[in-house]
Design a protein around this motif. Structure first.
Motif, PDB file in Angstrom:
ATOM      1  N   ARG A   1       0.855  -1.087   0.245  1.00  0.00           N
ATOM      2  CA  ARG A   1      -0.052   0.079  -0.002  1.00  0.00           C
ATOM      3  C   ARG A   1       0.818   1.317  -0.011  1.00  0.00           C
ATOM      4  NH1 ARG A   1      -2.816  -3.806   2.975  1.00  0.00           N
ATOM      5  NH2 ARG A   1      -5.136  -3.696   2.564  1.00  0.00           N
ATOM      6  N   TYR A   2       0.392   2.333  -0.515  1.00  0.00           N
ATOM      7  CA  TYR A   2       1.048   3.545  -0.609  1.00  0.00           C
ATOM      8  C   TYR A   2       0.257   4.954  -0.288  1.00  0.00           C
ATOM      9  CZ  TYR A   2      -0.593   3.419  -5.226  1.00  0.00           C
ATOM     10  OH  TYR A   2      -1.218   3.249  -6.377  1.00  0.00           O
ATOM     11  N   HIS A   3       0.666   6.014   0.022  1.00  0.00           N
ATOM     12  CA  HIS A   3       0.341   7.026  -0.029  1.00  0.00           C
ATOM     13  C   HIS A   3      -0.120   7.855  -1.345  1.00  0.00           C
ATOM     14  CE1 HIS A   3      -0.358  11.424   2.038  1.00  0.00           C
ATOM     15  NE2 HIS A   3      -1.549  10.843   1.818  1.00  0.00           N
ATOM     16  N   ALA A   4      -1.416   7.567  -1.766  1.00  0.00           N
ATOM     17  CA  ALA A   4      -1.786   8.016  -3.203  1.00  0.00           C
ATOM     18  C   ALA A   4      -1.496   9.517  -3.386  1.00  0.00           C
ATOM     19  CB  ALA A   4      -2.924   7.312  -3.731  1.00  0.00           C
ATOM     20  N   ALA A   5      -0.920   9.925  -4.501  1.00  0.00           N
ATOM     21  CA  ALA A   5      -1.267  11.489  -5.073  1.00  0.00           C
ATOM     22  C   ALA A   5      -2.803  11.956  -4.962  1.00  0.00           C
ATOM     23  CB  ALA A   5      -0.635  11.507  -6.221  1.00  0.00           C
ATOM     24  N   GLN A   6      -2.936  13.004  -4.471  1.00  0.00           N
ATOM     25  CA  GLN A   6      -4.348  13.461  -4.306  1.00  0.00           C
ATOM     26  C   GLN A   6      -4.209  14.880  -5.126  1.00  0.00           C
ATOM     27  OE1 GLN A   6      -6.706  12.202  -2.267  1.00  0.00           O
ATOM     28  NE2 GLN A   6      -4.925  10.755  -2.104  1.00  0.00           N
ATOM     29  N   SER A   7      -5.106  14.510  -6.250  1.00  0.00           N
ATOM     30  CA  SER A   7      -5.228  15.819  -7.350  1.00  0.00           C
ATOM     31  C   SER A   7      -6.690  15.847  -7.891  1.00  0.00           C
ATOM     32  CB  SER A   7      -4.081  15.322  -8.539  1.00  0.00           C
ATOM     33  OG  SER A   7      -4.358  14.454  -9.281  1.00  0.00           O
TER      34      SER A   7
ATOM     35  N   ARG B   1       6.704  15.147  -6.901  1.00  0.00           N
ATOM     36  CA  ARG B   1       6.789  14.885  -5.454  1.00  0.00           C
ATOM     37  C   ARG B   1       5.612  14.124  -5.091  1.00  0.00           C
ATOM     38  NH1 ARG B   1       8.441  20.425  -6.409  1.00  0.00           N
ATOM     39  NH2 ARG B   1      10.559  20.733  -5.863  1.00  0.00           N
ATOM     40  N   ASP B   2       4.427  14.532  -5.572  1.00  0.00           N
ATOM     41  CA  ASP B   2       3.264  13.893  -5.120  1.00  0.00           C
ATOM     42  C   ASP B   2       3.452  12.274  -5.511  1.00  0.00           C
ATOM     43  OD1 ASP B   2       1.503  15.776  -4.090  1.00  0.00           O
ATOM     44  OD2 ASP B   2       1.225  16.355  -6.019  1.00  0.00           O
ATOM     45  N   LEU B   3       4.067  11.781  -6.441  1.00  0.00           N
ATOM     46  CA  LEU B   3       3.930  10.640  -6.937  1.00  0.00           C
ATOM     47  C   LEU B   3       5.179   9.723  -6.297  1.00  0.00           C
ATOM     48  CD1 LEU B   3       3.094  11.347 -10.818  1.00  0.00           C
ATOM     49  CD2 LEU B   3       1.916  10.211  -9.098  1.00  0.00           C
ATOM     50  N   ILE B   4       6.081  10.241  -5.506  1.00  0.00           N
ATOM     51  CA  ILE B   4       7.017   9.448  -5.082  1.00  0.00           C
ATOM     52  C   ILE B   4       6.741   8.182  -4.342  1.00  0.00           C
ATOM     53  CG2 ILE B   4       8.913   9.497  -3.257  1.00  0.00           C
ATOM     54  CD1 ILE B   4       9.359  12.689  -4.038  1.00  0.00           C
ATOM     55  N   PRO B   5       5.684   8.059  -3.499  1.00  0.00           N
ATOM     56  CA  PRO B   5       5.242   7.033  -2.743  1.00  0.00           C
ATOM     57  C   PRO B   5       4.787   6.162  -3.886  1.00  0.00           C
ATOM     58  CG  PRO B   5       4.514   8.709  -1.334  1.00  0.00           C
ATOM     59  CD  PRO B   5       4.911   9.231  -2.641  1.00  0.00           C
ATOM     60  N   THR B   6       4.147   6.470  -4.754  1.00  0.00           N
ATOM     61  CA  THR B   6       3.416   5.586  -5.843  1.00  0.00           C
ATOM     62  C   THR B   6       4.591   4.981  -6.704  1.00  0.00           C
ATOM     63  OG1 THR B   6       1.596   7.096  -6.202  1.00  0.00           O
ATOM     64  CG2 THR B   6       1.970   5.379  -7.940  1.00  0.00           C
ATOM     65  N   LYS B   7       5.633   5.719  -7.059  1.00  0.00           N
ATOM     66  CA  LYS B   7       6.700   5.097  -7.882  1.00  0.00           C
ATOM     67  C   LYS B   7       7.734   3.974  -7.040  1.00  0.00           C
ATOM     68  CE  LYS B   7       7.514   9.241 -10.807  1.00  0.00           C
ATOM     69  NZ  LYS B   7       7.247   8.616 -12.060  1.00  0.00           N
TER      70      LYS B   7
ATOM     71  N   THR C   1       1.534 -12.332   3.054  1.00  0.00           N
ATOM     72  CA  THR C   1       1.397 -12.816   4.481  1.00  0.00           C
ATOM     73  C   THR C   1       1.707 -11.610   5.340  1.00  0.00           C
ATOM     74  OG1 THR C   1       3.986 -13.044   4.370  1.00  0.00           O
ATOM     75  CG2 THR C   1       2.813 -14.932   3.803  1.00  0.00           C
ATOM     76  N   CYS C   2       1.620 -10.243   4.747  1.00  0.00           N
ATOM     77  CA  CYS C   2       2.070  -9.300   5.873  1.00  0.00           C
ATOM     78  C   CYS C   2       1.432  -7.965   5.048  1.00  0.00           C
ATOM     79  CB  CYS C   2       3.513  -9.239   6.244  1.00  0.00           C
ATOM     80  SG  CYS C   2       4.451  -8.760   4.612  1.00  0.00           S
ATOM     81  N   GLU C   3       1.632  -6.743   5.669  1.00  0.00           N
ATOM     82  CA  GLU C   3       1.257  -5.590   5.016  1.00  0.00           C
ATOM     83  C   GLU C   3       2.549  -4.669   5.264  1.00  0.00           C
ATOM     84  OE1 GLU C   3      -3.096  -5.092   5.687  1.00  0.00           O
ATOM     85  OE2 GLU C   3      -2.593  -5.474   7.549  1.00  0.00           O
ATOM     86  N   LEU C   4       2.463  -3.863   3.861  1.00  0.00           N
ATOM     87  CA  LEU C   4       3.458  -2.640   3.777  1.00  0.00           C
ATOM     88  C   LEU C   4       2.980  -1.572   3.368  1.00  0.00           C
ATOM     89  CD1 LEU C   4       6.524  -1.594   3.085  1.00  0.00           C
ATOM     90  CD2 LEU C   4       6.661  -2.479   0.927  1.00  0.00           C
ATOM     91  N   LEU C   5       3.068  -0.485   4.028  1.00  0.00           N
ATOM     92  CA  LEU C   5       2.576   0.796   3.784  1.00  0.00           C
ATOM     93  C   LEU C   5       3.720   1.879   3.648  1.00  0.00           C
ATOM     94  CD1 LEU C   5       0.139   2.767   3.584  1.00  0.00           C
ATOM     95  CD2 LEU C   5       0.142   3.066   5.817  1.00  0.00           C
ATOM     96  N   ILE C   6       3.771   2.363   2.324  1.00  0.00           N
ATOM     97  CA  ILE C   6       4.714   3.391   1.938  1.00  0.00           C
ATOM     98  C   ILE C   6       4.227   4.971   2.091  1.00  0.00           C
ATOM     99  CG2 ILE C   6       6.332   4.343   0.166  1.00  0.00           C
ATOM    100  CD1 ILE C   6       6.284   1.393  -0.896  1.00  0.00           C
ATOM    101  N   LEU C   7       4.842   5.505   2.949  1.00  0.00           N
ATOM    102  CA  LEU C   7       4.352   7.041   3.409  1.00  0.00           C
ATOM    103  C   LEU C   7       5.598   8.013   2.927  1.00  0.00           C
ATOM    104  CD1 LEU C   7       3.003   6.205   6.739  1.00  0.00           C
ATOM    105  CD2 LEU C   7       1.748   6.387   4.742  1.00  0.00           C
TER     106      LEU C   7
END
Length: 669
Positions: A207-213, A222-228, A252-258
């Motif tokens: 999972r990742y913090h998605a760009a808000q536009s 800069r908005d797209l860094i977590p996405t990339k 088997t687990c969860e990864l969140l990129i912020l």
């Protein structure tokens, strides 16, 4: 010659649960070094590493651990080395062309430097480099093993790792037009994050913090860094499914990129835990502290370097406690120790003029080594806590800390900030700047037009200092095209209430003044654990199918531990004046390093791991939260980041973000 990864596992389908740092250490010592101890190999070997892998090794193992695996000599790949043709060698290196050339140079020809080579790569090796090795027919018979270890991260805590990219803010949020530097930074980050999952044999939901536009504007780079980064990590991990034996085929687990845009307050607010205060207020170099000890010859005190780390039980107990609690616990420890220790009692008796018998003296001598060591440990922390408390008193830090937290929780506003700046002219420029950064985070509209200049003049800060506040918008992802002519936009927390950047957590009882603040990842991780993260803000690359809430890899539900809602109504409470002294119940949930350290813990009941990666640096308060939530959620929460950051470092980096050519070398960041 083998070319594979390990068959061991720590969680996904394994019979034994091993905590993160234990897995890391075991892989290097046993899976890598231990595997070279075969019937056909010489007993004592040479270990050769490059500048990255030597850091990897030093973060997980001590020299004594390496020696126990029959390593007699550790060498640098690029330094001139003495030929040892009768000895075997272990190479632990990155799979780069330069490293391969050096390895082949060592082992090729009629007179190689070593007898037989066991080669381990820290990350996946390109096929062309494998072919390059195979093409040297003189080297092939001398290779005992050729394997991808997939281990290129740096454990810094029992539940944390870094990718060791101190320039991540510069490379990703600074001059975004420098595409090669931007892409290289993302690729290194992704490779190192992915090797964590290779080591633990875990397949994450990414999972990742998605760009808000909106429809009128495009997302900025800069908005797209977590996405990339999420896409790059998933691309590497997907290949593990077919290249690593016994790698999980299901998540088997969860990864969140912020990234730091989710919380720009945490890096600058004064945190009141012992750990945070040590690194914020004292002149420390990483975990190194210079301790003054009495001279044995009666001269001036001697300066001794000590490390505040996991092998210090006092540090482990106190580091996540409030500084006032830590101070009182230290006082209690010293009193209790003296009352129970025989050597201390006998020494006190001798001081009072009582005659000691031969038996008493014998007991005293027997107890002295342990007595001395324990006294030194407690005395060290008594000295540190005393220094911190002195700084707090002399700088009036409690009043500033109170204002900071009242701002964050909506209990203070413009009048309070202006009044503080007017009446506390002697406050350090750094503390005034940190206050204004928090103020800008909560009330960005107060910096529109000429308002920022007036605040700068009132605080007696330079334009260079105020550049830091202005550059905060770069982490928020705002572009020049999205700015209005007179204001800047700060993207902190889209769901925050007006006039407050945090909501009071009504489910937690506060026992200490100024212990009210919590970093945003606490709420984010809790919502992730409950499956309540909004998909519009936190996207998933490999969307999970609906499952019972709080399920674990072993089928044990964690819903009981996560049933408390973080969405409680906002409580606008008045300014706190809680007692600075000890509360009746001082168990704050941080007295031990982690629930995973408790010998009575039933690991079979631990749920799926949660990994959170913070691009641009993580704070000690965020690390504290991961330990806290591991206990609360019964799920090992592991924090990854480009590097741990202290407030002065963070301010320096922000100041330089708007420079076209950034020169960070030599700035100590």
């Amino acid at each position: 010659m083998s070319f594979s990864d390990s068959d061991s596992s720590s969680h996904g389908g394994a019979t034994e649960y091993k905590i993160f740092r234990q897995v890391s250490r075991d892989r290097l010592l046993h899976e890598m070094l231990g595997s070279t101890r075969t019937e056909n190999s010489k007993s004592w070997k040479v270990l050769i590493m490059d500048k990255v892998t030597v850091k990897v090794m030093s973060h997980s193992c001590k020299m004594a651990d390496i020696t126990d695996q029959e390593i007699s000599l550790v060498e640098d790949l690029f330094r001139r080395r003495e030929p040892l043709p009768s000895m075997d060698v272990v190479y632990f290196i990155q799979p780069t062309k330069e490293n391969i050339v050096m390895f082949l140079s060592d082992m090729s020809g009629r007179e190689p430097l070593y007898r037989k080579a066991f080669v381990f790569f820290s990350s996946p090796i390109p096929k062309e480099l494998v072919n390059h090795i195979k093409s040297d027919t003189s080297v092939l018979p001398r290779i005992g093993a050729l394997r991808e270890m997939n281990f290129e991260y740096f454990p810094i805590d029992s539940q944390a790792f870094v990718t060791d990219q101190q320039r991540a803010l510069e490379e990703l949020f600074g001059n975004t037009e420098n595409a090669p530097k931007f892409n290289a930074s993302i690729n290194i980050m992704a490779t190192r994050i992915a090797t964590v999952f290779a080591s633990l044999k875990e397949l994450p939901y990414v999972r990742y913090h998605a760009a808000q536009s909106d429809d009128s504007t495009e997302a900025s780079p800069r908005d797209l860094i977590p996405t990339k980064l999420a896409a790059a990590v998933w691309d590497i991990i997907s290949n593990y499914k077919s290249s690593i034996p016994n790698f999980p085929q299901k998540e088997t687990c969860e990864l969140l990129i912020l990234d730091r845009s989710v919380d720009q307050i945490a890096p600058v607010i004064h945190e009141w835990t012992y750990d945070a205060m040590c690194h914020d207020l004292l002149d420390m170099d990483g975990n190194k502290y210079m301790h003054e000890v009495p001279s044995k010859t009666g001269g001036d005190p001697e300066r001794k370097e000590v490390l505040l780390e996991d092998n210090d039980p006092v540090w482990l107990e106190l580091r996540h406690t409030h500084i006032a609690d830590a101070s009182e616990r230290l006082s209690d420890k010293f009193t209790t120790f003296q009352s129970k220790n025989k050597a201390a009692q006998l020494q006190q008796s001798a001081r009072e003029g009582n005659e000691l018998s031969t038996r008493d003296l014998q007991k005293m001598v027997q107890a002295l080594p342990q007595y001395t060591e324990q006294v030194e440990k407690i005395s060290l922390h008594v000295e540190i806590a005393g220094k911190i408390n002195k700084i707090i008193r002399e700088t009036g830090l409690r009043d500033l800390g109170q204002l900071e937290q009242d701002l964050v929780f909506g209990d203070a506003g413009a009048k309070d900030v202006i009044n503080y700046l007017r009446t506390n002219q002697d406050t350090t420029p750094e503390n005034k700047l940190r206050l204004l950064m928090i103020y800008a985070s909560v009330y960005p509209e107060k910096f529109e037009g000429d308002k920022a200049n007036k605040l700068m003049q009132l605080a007696k800060l330079s334009r260079e200092d105020m550049k830091v506040v202005n550059n905060m918008r770069l982490l928020g992802g705002s572009s020049e095209s999205k700015k209005t002519s007179s204001s800047f936009s700060l993207k902190f927390n889209a769901a925050k209430t007006k006039g407050a950047a945090r909501k009071d957590r009504t489910d937690e009882v506060e026992t200490w003044q100024l212990f009210r603040f919590y970093p945003m990842i606490e709420e984010i991780i809790e919502n992730l654990s409950k499956g309540e993260l909004p998909k519009s803000e936190y996207s998933c690359l490999n969307e999970p199918t609906p499952a019972p809430q709080g399920g674990s890899v072993r089928g044990h539900s964690s819903s009981a531990q996560t049933s408390q809602s973080t969405g409680a109504p906002h409580s606008m409470r008045s300014r706190r004046t809680a007692n600075w002294g000890r509360a009746r119940h001082s168990d704050d949930g941080y007295s031990s390093d982690s629930v995973l350290r408790g010998s009575s813990t039933d690991f079979k009941k631990m749920g799926q791991r949660i990994f959170v990666f913070m691009i641009g640096g993580a704070t000690r308060s965020e690390l504290r939260v991961c330990h806290k939530l591991t206990t609360k959620l019964r799920r090992e929460v592991i924090l990854g980041t480009t590097g741990l950051i202290e407030p002065p470092q963070y301010i320096t980096k922000l100041k330089l973000l708007s420079e076209k050519e950034l020169a960070m070398d030599g700035l100590g960041i």
